[in-house]
Design an enzyme around this catalytic site. Sequence first.
Site, PDB file in Angstrom:
ATOM      1  N   ASN A  71       0.630  -1.133   0.084  1.00  0.00           N
ATOM      2  CA  ASN A  71      -0.125   0.037  -0.069  1.00  0.00           C
ATOM      3  C   ASN A  71       0.901   1.204  -0.132  1.00  0.00           C
ATOM      4  OD1 ASN A  71       0.601  -0.888   2.858  1.00  0.00           O
ATOM      5  ND2 ASN A  71      -0.843   0.551   3.435  1.00  0.00           N
ATOM      6  N   VAL A  72       0.302   2.314  -0.852  1.00  0.00           N
ATOM      7  CA  VAL A  72       1.116   3.505  -0.766  1.00  0.00           C
ATOM      8  C   VAL A  72       0.200   4.635  -0.393  1.00  0.00           C
ATOM      9  CG1 VAL A  72       2.535   4.988  -2.413  1.00  0.00           C
ATOM     10  CG2 VAL A  72       2.728   2.480  -2.538  1.00  0.00           C
ATOM     11  N   GLU A  73       0.481   5.578   0.263  1.00  0.00           N
ATOM     12  CA  GLU A  73      -0.180   6.903   0.697  1.00  0.00           C
ATOM     13  C   GLU A  73       0.498   8.146   0.355  1.00  0.00           C
ATOM     14  OE1 GLU A  73      -2.097   4.129   4.247  1.00  0.00           O
ATOM     15  OE2 GLU A  73      -0.812   6.000   4.644  1.00  0.00           O
ATOM     16  N   HIS A  84      -3.750   0.859  -2.948  1.00  0.00           N
ATOM     17  CA  HIS A  84      -3.866  -0.575  -2.309  1.00  0.00           C
ATOM     18  C   HIS A  84      -3.057  -1.678  -2.496  1.00  0.00           C
ATOM     19  CE1 HIS A  84      -8.313   0.533  -0.563  1.00  0.00           C
ATOM     20  NE2 HIS A  84      -7.799   1.800  -1.158  1.00  0.00           N
ATOM     21  N   GLU A  86      -3.299  -4.729  -3.294  1.00  0.00           N
ATOM     22  CA  GLU A  86      -3.504  -5.514  -4.271  1.00  0.00           C
ATOM     23  C   GLU A  86      -3.791  -4.820  -5.417  1.00  0.00           C
ATOM     24  OE1 GLU A  86      -5.675  -6.832  -0.303  1.00  0.00           O
ATOM     25  OE2 GLU A  86      -5.111  -4.774  -1.422  1.00  0.00           O
ATOM     26  N   CYS A 111     -10.168  -5.477   1.306  1.00  0.00           N
ATOM     27  CA  CYS A 111     -11.323  -4.577   1.575  1.00  0.00           C
ATOM     28  C   CYS A 111     -12.252  -4.734   0.224  1.00  0.00           C
ATOM     29  CB  CYS A 111     -10.689  -2.903   1.742  1.00  0.00           C
ATOM     30  SG  CYS A 111     -10.235  -2.317   0.035  1.00  0.00           S
ATOM     31  N   CYS A 114     -10.883  -3.441  -3.068  1.00  0.00           N
ATOM     32  CA  CYS A 114     -10.023  -4.505  -3.741  1.00  0.00           C
ATOM     33  C   CYS A 114     -10.706  -5.863  -4.286  1.00  0.00           C
ATOM     34  CB  CYS A 114      -8.792  -4.889  -2.772  1.00  0.00           C
ATOM     35  SG  CYS A 114      -7.624  -3.331  -2.529  1.00  0.00           S
TER      36      CYS A 114
END
Length: 325
Positions: A71-73, A84, A86, A111, A114
């Site tokens: 995951n990357v924010e 996300h 996935e 989630c 995804c």
Amino acid sequence: MNHHDQLTVTQFVIEPSDAESIAQSLNLPSVLHLLPHLVPSAQSLARPPISNYHVGAVGLGSDGRIFVGVNVEFPGLPLHHSVHAEQFLLTNLAVHRCPRLLSLAVSAAPCGHCRQFFQELRHSSSLQILVTGEENWVDNTQPLEHVSPDFKPLTDFLPNPFGPHDLLDQETPLLLENHANGLDLLPPDDAHIDLNSINLTNGDEDPCKLSNGNYETSESLLEEAALEAANNAHAPYSGCPSGVALMDCQGKVYKGSYVESAAYNPSLGPVQAALVAYIAGGGGGYERIVAAAVVEMEGSKVRQEDTARMLLKVISPKCKLRVYY
């Protein structure tokens, strides 16, 4: 090696021979059994500076390669711009031209976002998923070679899906399949290049300089890469394919294709897809991204330019952006 030892994953793609070698060294019966043991290390590659919640997904491709997703924010941007794990995983397969994802192990249950994104795969119902965060995924009292991870089909996670089968015919290519969108750039005159995009995203007049200093060659490479990405985009619902190419200060190019979801909101923008390629390719910090190009259709109903400008301005303020139609 016991179940509490961690394998170290430093790359986002593991070649079949290496995967087989690692599995054999652990006395595992197959590469499939290896996937969950790579998840904890994959989590360490995640970039979640907002939530500090690290998600790792490790998948087995039909060509025998193992792929990693995280995951990357992006601080300073709305949360829906996040990637996300996935989504990262599937984009990683697409970047490396793997035609099918067979199975994956993930640190937390996918989630709804995804689970829906997975619907863009052909034969998505047969995709096998293992959630390693569930304590009962393995019997810690058994030797590794006797463990049989309990993978479950995607239908267990999303029993009544809405997806491409509701909107598209059987001949339309789906995610990870070959796309030929047939785009070509309009004649190279100023009327077809966004003049506002020639400026840097933050208006700075002194951008980070490429190590080779050749901007004309660099812009040509970016244009070609972004066009190729747009032609590989999965945009069957809007008919508005697009692609993005990023260049780092060493002149290396990373490209990403727009990916639509039948449910619209889980769609992944081309900038995020290019950033997946950048991270998976060992690109380092975002400040190293010094130039970018967007290719999209002129006057399209779904446009990426403004989103690309906003995202790049936040993560790499000195990046030079151009948009081509």
